[in-house]
Design an enzyme around this catalytic site. Structure first.
Site, short mmCIF file in Angstrom:
data_model
loop_
_atom_site.label_atom_id
_atom_site.label_comp_id
_atom_site.label_asym_id
_atom_site.label_seq_id
_atom_site.Cartn_x
_atom_site.Cartn_y
_atom_site.Cartn_z
N TYR A 123 -2.06 -1.16 10.24
CA TYR A 123 -2.09 -1.32 8.79
C TYR A 123 -0.77 -0.88 8.16
O TYR A 123 -0.18 -1.59 7.34
CB TYR A 123 -3.25 -0.52 8.22
CG TYR A 123 -3.45 -0.66 6.73
CD1 TYR A 123 -4.06 -1.80 6.20
CD2 TYR A 123 -3.04 0.34 5.85
CE1 TYR A 123 -4.24 -1.94 4.82
CE2 TYR A 123 -3.23 0.21 4.48
CZ TYR A 123 -3.83 -0.93 3.97
OH TYR A 123 -4.01 -1.06 2.61
N SER A 166 0.85 -1.19 0.00
CA SER A 166 0.00 0.00 0.00
C SER A 166 0.88 1.23 0.00
O SER A 166 2.07 1.17 0.37
CB SER A 166 -0.88 0.00 1.26
OG SER A 166 -1.51 1.24 1.45
#
Length: 255
Positions: free
Chosen positions: A150, A137
């Site tokens: 995350y 990401s």
């Protein structure tokens, strides 16, 4: 463009929806054999009948073993692993995050990639066009306030990818990571809604703030990500390995 991947044997994790589904459908359209898994049984049931599938949680090693046994038996081996499974994880300050939410986020976003790669590699060593693509990401490049689990997992994916690329290069197995930015879809909307609530602002204001950190003020589409993954896994991408490839509208930092 003929990518030369007809008959390629591909396993995509979390392929019932979103990015994973776009990847599954893109490989299928190019003539590959595809197998996928997901926790969403209903979503799996709406896939093209040509796609093999099973319900599986890739954070569970027993279920991963069953997944690989079924996928490799159906396809007669494996050429490509796309580690797509991931969750958004909790939104909040570190001291507010429940330890079980931290553990679950890292288990799904990072450890699941290890769970799958360790079983895929023996099969990939027998392939003439072997590739692993791990989904990281833009959060794997920047600190991400209120999303520490995350971000930590997605940074870990890049380290895992680069390490695997070095280990497996002599076997001709290439390993790359894709770093999406703001991806159009329900999951991204839920993330922005959670952050908007945390900040006490509306969704439209939060969306505008998120876009302000990119040069191209728009979402990435799942199809754009799928197109890049197909290229990396085709013979045309044979010398591309160990790369963390951003497809994020030129994200400079995260809000």
């Amino acid at each position: 463009m003929d990518l030369g991947i007809t008959g390629l044997r591909v396993l995509v994790t979390a392929g019932a929806n979103g990015i994973g589904r776009a990847v599954v459908e893109a490989f299928l359209a190019e003539g590959a054999q595809v197998f996928t898994c997901d926790l969403d049984a209903e979503g799996l049931g709406t896939l093209d009948p040509a796609v093999g599938h099973m319900v599986a949680d890739v954070a569970d090693r027993g279920q991963v073993a069953a997944l690989f046994a079924q996928a490799t038996e159906r396809m007669g081996g494996l050429d490509v692993l796309v580690n797509n499974a991931g969750i958004a994880g909790p939104t909040g300050r570190v001291e507010e995050i429940a330890v079980e939410d931290w553990d679950r986020c890292l288990d799904v976003c990072l450890t699941s990639q290890f769970n799958c790669a360790r079983l895929a590699i023996p099969h990939l060593r027998r392939s003439g066009n072997a590739s692993i693509v791990n989904l990281s990401s833009a959060a794997g490049k920047f600190g991400f306030a209120m999303r520490a689990p995350y971000a930590a997992a997605k940074w870990g994916v890049i380290g895992f990818t680069k390490s695997l690329a070095i280990e497996l290069g002599e076997a001709g197995i290439r390993v790359n990571a894709i770093l999406p930015g703001l991806v159009a879809g329900d999951r991204q909307r839920r993330v922005l809604e959670a952050k908007a609530q945390q900040r006490g602002i509306g969704f439209a204001e939060m969306e505008a703030l998120a876009f302000s950190f990119t040069s191209i003020k728009d979402y990435v589409t799942p199809q754009q990500l799928a197109d890049q993954i197909l290229f990396l896994c085709s013979p045309r991408g044979r010398t591309i390995s160990g790369q963390a490839i951003s497809i994020d509208g030129d994200t400079r930092m995260l809000s």
